[in-house]
Design an enzyme around this catalytic site. Sequence first.
Site, PDB file in Angstrom:
ATOM      1  CG  LEU A  22      -2.055  -1.059   1.166  1.00  0.00           C
ATOM      2  CD1 LEU A  22      -2.872  -1.040   2.454  1.00  0.00           C
ATOM      3  CD2 LEU A  22      -2.973  -0.842  -0.045  1.00  0.00           C
ATOM      4  CB  CYS A  28       6.711  -9.806 -12.721  1.00  0.00           C
ATOM      5  SG  CYS A  28       8.033 -10.979 -13.156  1.00  0.00           S
TER       6      CYS A  28
HETATM    7  P1  NAD Z   1      14.635 -13.823 -17.740  1.00  0.00           P
HETATM    8  O1  NAD Z   1      14.356 -13.193 -19.055  1.00  0.00           O
HETATM    9  O2  NAD Z   1      15.563 -13.189 -16.784  1.00  0.00           O
HETATM   10  O3  NAD Z   1      15.203 -15.309 -17.979  1.00  0.00           O
HETATM   11  C1  NAD Z   1      14.708 -16.194 -18.918  1.00  0.00           C
HETATM   12  C2  NAD Z   1      15.905 -16.914 -19.542  1.00  0.00           C
HETATM   13  O4  NAD Z   1      15.417 -17.947 -20.395  1.00  0.00           O
HETATM   14  C3  NAD Z   1      16.770 -16.007 -20.415  1.00  0.00           C
HETATM   15  O5  NAD Z   1      18.083 -15.938 -19.899  1.00  0.00           O
HETATM   16  C4  NAD Z   1      16.693 -16.633 -21.812  1.00  0.00           C
HETATM   17  O6  NAD Z   1      17.908 -16.557 -22.551  1.00  0.00           O
HETATM   18  C5  NAD Z   1      16.327 -18.075 -21.482  1.00  0.00           C
HETATM   19  N1  NAD Z   1      15.657 -18.783 -22.583  1.00  0.00           N
HETATM   20  C6  NAD Z   1      14.900 -18.278 -23.583  1.00  0.00           C
HETATM   21  N2  NAD Z   1      14.478 -19.250 -24.392  1.00  0.00           N
HETATM   22  C7  NAD Z   1      14.952 -20.410 -23.888  1.00  0.00           C
HETATM   23  C8  NAD Z   1      14.828 -21.780 -24.276  1.00  0.00           C
HETATM   24  N3  NAD Z   1      14.110 -22.157 -25.351  1.00  0.00           N
HETATM   25  N4  NAD Z   1      15.453 -22.717 -23.529  1.00  0.00           N
HETATM   26  C9  NAD Z   1      16.159 -22.365 -22.444  1.00  0.00           C
HETATM   27  N5  NAD Z   1      16.310 -21.083 -22.033  1.00  0.00           N
HETATM   28  C10 NAD Z   1      15.705 -20.127 -22.745  1.00  0.00           C
HETATM   29  O7  NAD Z   1      13.218 -14.067 -17.090  1.00  0.00           O
HETATM   30  P2  NAD Z   1      12.847 -14.151 -15.510  1.00  0.00           P
HETATM   31  O8  NAD Z   1      12.683 -12.794 -14.974  1.00  0.00           O
HETATM   32  O9  NAD Z   1      13.742 -15.103 -14.835  1.00  0.00           O
HETATM   33  O10 NAD Z   1      11.391 -14.776 -15.605  1.00  0.00           O
HETATM   34  C11 NAD Z   1      11.189 -16.105 -15.992  1.00  0.00           C
HETATM   35  C12 NAD Z   1       9.753 -16.470 -15.716  1.00  0.00           C
HETATM   36  O11 NAD Z   1       9.518 -16.440 -14.321  1.00  0.00           O
HETATM   37  C13 NAD Z   1       8.725 -15.500 -16.312  1.00  0.00           C
HETATM   38  O12 NAD Z   1       7.582 -16.217 -16.669  1.00  0.00           O
HETATM   39  C14 NAD Z   1       8.414 -14.563 -15.165  1.00  0.00           C
HETATM   40  O13 NAD Z   1       7.141 -13.994 -15.268  1.00  0.00           O
HETATM   41  C15 NAD Z   1       8.472 -15.519 -14.002  1.00  0.00           C
HETATM   42  N6  NAD Z   1       8.807 -14.899 -12.713  1.00  0.00           N
HETATM   43  C16 NAD Z   1       9.804 -13.983 -12.652  1.00  0.00           C
HETATM   44  C17 NAD Z   1      10.153 -13.431 -11.409  1.00  0.00           C
HETATM   45  C18 NAD Z   1      11.215 -12.385 -11.283  1.00  0.00           C
HETATM   46  O14 NAD Z   1      11.361 -11.850 -10.203  1.00  0.00           O
HETATM   47  N7  NAD Z   1      11.966 -12.055 -12.309  1.00  0.00           N
HETATM   48  C19 NAD Z   1       9.479 -13.864 -10.262  1.00  0.00           C
HETATM   49  C20 NAD Z   1       8.469 -14.822 -10.376  1.00  0.00           C
HETATM   50  C21 NAD Z   1       8.143 -15.342 -11.618  1.00  0.00           C
HETATM   51  C1  UGA Z   2       6.695  -9.275  -7.754  1.00  0.00           C
HETATM   52  C2  UGA Z   2       5.991 -10.064  -6.645  1.00  0.00           C
HETATM   53  O1  UGA Z   2       6.121  -9.340  -5.413  1.00  0.00           O
HETATM   54  C3  UGA Z   2       6.624 -11.453  -6.492  1.00  0.00           C
HETATM   55  O2  UGA Z   2       5.921 -12.200  -5.500  1.00  0.00           O
HETATM   56  C4  UGA Z   2       6.516 -12.173  -7.833  1.00  0.00           C
HETATM   57  O3  UGA Z   2       7.134 -13.439  -7.774  1.00  0.00           O
HETATM   58  C5  UGA Z   2       7.198 -11.341  -8.901  1.00  0.00           C
HETATM   59  O4  UGA Z   2       6.591 -10.018  -8.959  1.00  0.00           O
HETATM   60  C6  UGA Z   2       7.044 -11.941 -10.249  1.00  0.00           C
HETATM   61  O5  UGA Z   2       6.101 -12.635 -10.539  1.00  0.00           O
HETATM   62  O6  UGA Z   2       7.947 -11.654 -11.039  1.00  0.00           O
HETATM   63  P1  UGA Z   2       8.988  -7.969  -8.003  1.00  0.00           P
HETATM   64  O7  UGA Z   2       8.376  -7.459  -9.267  1.00  0.00           O
HETATM   65  O8  UGA Z   2      10.348  -8.514  -8.035  1.00  0.00           O
HETATM   66  O9  UGA Z   2       8.047  -9.114  -7.388  1.00  0.00           O
HETATM   67  O10 UGA Z   2       9.011  -6.787  -6.935  1.00  0.00           O
HETATM   68  P2  UGA Z   2       7.953  -6.150  -5.911  1.00  0.00           P
HETATM   69  O11 UGA Z   2       8.620  -5.973  -4.623  1.00  0.00           O
HETATM   70  O12 UGA Z   2       6.667  -6.867  -5.914  1.00  0.00           O
HETATM   71  O13 UGA Z   2       7.734  -4.708  -6.542  1.00  0.00           O
HETATM   72  C7  UGA Z   2       7.109  -4.533  -7.816  1.00  0.00           C
HETATM   73  C8  UGA Z   2       6.946  -3.056  -8.087  1.00  0.00           C
HETATM   74  O14 UGA Z   2       5.933  -2.497  -7.257  1.00  0.00           O
HETATM   75  C9  UGA Z   2       8.197  -2.223  -7.832  1.00  0.00           C
HETATM   76  O15 UGA Z   2       8.334  -1.253  -8.846  1.00  0.00           O
HETATM   77  C10 UGA Z   2       7.920  -1.584  -6.491  1.00  0.00           C
HETATM   78  O16 UGA Z   2       8.625  -0.393  -6.292  1.00  0.00           O
HETATM   79  C11 UGA Z   2       6.434  -1.351  -6.594  1.00  0.00           C
HETATM   80  N1  UGA Z   2       5.741  -1.224  -5.290  1.00  0.00           N
HETATM   81  C12 UGA Z   2       5.752  -2.270  -4.418  1.00  0.00           C
HETATM   82  C13 UGA Z   2       5.024  -0.080  -5.006  1.00  0.00           C
HETATM   83  O17 UGA Z   2       4.987   0.876  -5.814  1.00  0.00           O
HETATM   84  N2  UGA Z   2       4.365   0.000  -3.810  1.00  0.00           N
HETATM   85  C14 UGA Z   2       4.350  -1.015  -2.920  1.00  0.00           C
HETATM   86  O18 UGA Z   2       3.702  -0.876  -1.852  1.00  0.00           O
HETATM   87  C15 UGA Z   2       5.077  -2.182  -3.223  1.00  0.00           C
END
Ligand code: NAD
Ligand code: UGA
Length: 451
Positions: free
Chosen positions: A270, A280
């Site tokens: 919030l 994401c």
């Molecule tokens: P990212 O882009 O950092 O990493 C994905 C990787 O996959 C890249 O390095 C890419 O080169 C590789 N890749 C692409 N095609 C491929 C293939 N065919 N085989 C093997 N590797 C391949 O992405 P990310 O941020 O790690 O996110 C990955 C997934 O997890 C997404 O669906 C995202 O929404 C989810 N997710 C991300 C976060 C986060 O904090 N970044 C948190 C929760 C969920």
């Molecule tokens: C978010 C979720 O918190 C994770 O649980 C989830 O796994 C991830 O997305 C994902 O699916 O990738 P992340 O995006 O890494 O994680 O970071 P957050 O801490 O959630 O912040 C997201 C954005 O919201 C940032 O820009 C942050 O500054 C903003 N934020 C967060 C606000 O503006 N207000 C808040 O109160 C909280």
Amino acid sequence: MTPADTTITVLGAGYVGLTTAALLAHAGYTVYALEPNPERLDVIKQGKSFFFEEGLDAIIKAALDRGTLIPTDSYADSVPRSHIVFSSVGTPDNPDGSSNLTYVFAAAREAAAHLAPGSIYVQKSTVPVGTGTRIEAVFTELGASIHYVSNPEFLREGTALHDTLYFDRVVAGGNDSQAVDEVLAVYRQLETWRDTIATAAGIKPTTQTGQYISTSLNSAELIKVTANAFLALKISFANSIAKLSDEVGADIVDVMDAVGADKRIGRAFLQAGRGYGGGCFPKDVSGLIASGLDHGVELEIMHAAQAVNSSMPGYIVEKLLTSCDGNLSGKKVAVLGLAFKAGTSDVRRSPGIALANTILRTGAQVTTYDPQALGEAEEKLHDGIVQFDSLEKAIAGVDVVIIATEWPEIIHYSAQRYAEAMQGTLFVDAINHFDIATVQQAGLRYIGVGR
Ligand code: NAD
Ligand code: UGA
């Protein structure tokens, strides 16, 4: 099967995949981290991550040295040896906001040719509900006799190791309950090692106990996008009330402190300010809207969350313009914090970058600084914005400071020191972190969001 006999492959060594692979390589498993991007793979082979995440480099290096983490770009070398294959490839958005599943299906198709019969294919990427059923059909079509489990990831960047080790919940869903249990067992195994790993990574162990939740395939997929959408909704709700607070002279921080003190509501997410960014929330919200429409469901509430969020950088710049008679032309403005949040070098959909680019269009001269994201921000900042490699250099002689991200270095720099370094007096706290009276006592004019 014991962890010592179990080999795991993680497809896609990005933010999620590399974190997962490095942690599992410390929990008794042999783990292939498969990454097709040669630059990223090269960095990993040197025992580092290609992005900044506290503690991660230390555990990558240790696991490489022990030989339990094996970076590779070869499906043929890794997948056939693995009992469990996690897919954590990217799922960006398409231009229409829907989820781009190109990488998810490409990884599944490529893996299909190599998967050992009876192995478990685990989807960690965030996908629209129904995707798993489509991927199961692809495996059947390609003759891969495996079990498919959805195991969404909930880590946050900046606290990725902590969130994985000291989780709120681990969710796994699928049609084969034994495969679901085997996936949960991997996390139980990781949990037994968590304090040791945390200590090696320099992270403080806690006593947090999380839940293990098994569900159906569709429920697991829907849980993930619903959680992100709800968090985004909370932020946009706070920002809507912040706009009302501005009109009526209330302080959104006080308002949300008291509203969030109600345990049914909670204070988390919030925090009003410049809105959410990152790789994401923006794409998961638009992906959920598109997925709803595919099933004939209009998620109006998420459209509203999106609209409020995209209005925030412009809203803040308007507030600033009002404070300087509508004219920023020629003024020097420092935007501090280019990562989408503190603790990461990730600049995907960064509000700090949106603020810097918007301010530039007013005719101001814009300087910026970020402790970790300078390199990644370069190509997203418009020409003419100058990046500095220190906070002091970025704020020297400026008329306006904008605090865009809560990096400790930026928020622990005192208002007094900001005032001494600046030539002007406008202090825009786009994350509502600072104490208004302290900023004013330093001789600065405070501009917050809903304060
Ligand atoms: P990212 O882009 O950092 O990493 C994905 C990787 O996959 C890249 O390095 C890419 O080169 C590789 N890749 C692409 N095609 C491929 C293939 N065919 N085989 C093997 N590797 C391949 O992405 P990310 O941020 O790690 O996110 C990955 C997934 O997890 C997404 O669906 C995202 O929404 C989810 N997710 C991300 C976060 C986060 O904090 N970044 C948190 C929760 C969920
Ligand atoms: C978010 C979720 O918190 C994770 O649980 C989830 O796994 C991830 O997305 C994902 O699916 O990738 P992340 O995006 O890494 O994680 O970071 P957050 O801490 O959630 O912040 C997201 C954005 O919201 C940032 O820009 C942050 O500054 C903003 N934020 C967060 C606000 O503006 N207000 C808040 O109160 C909280």
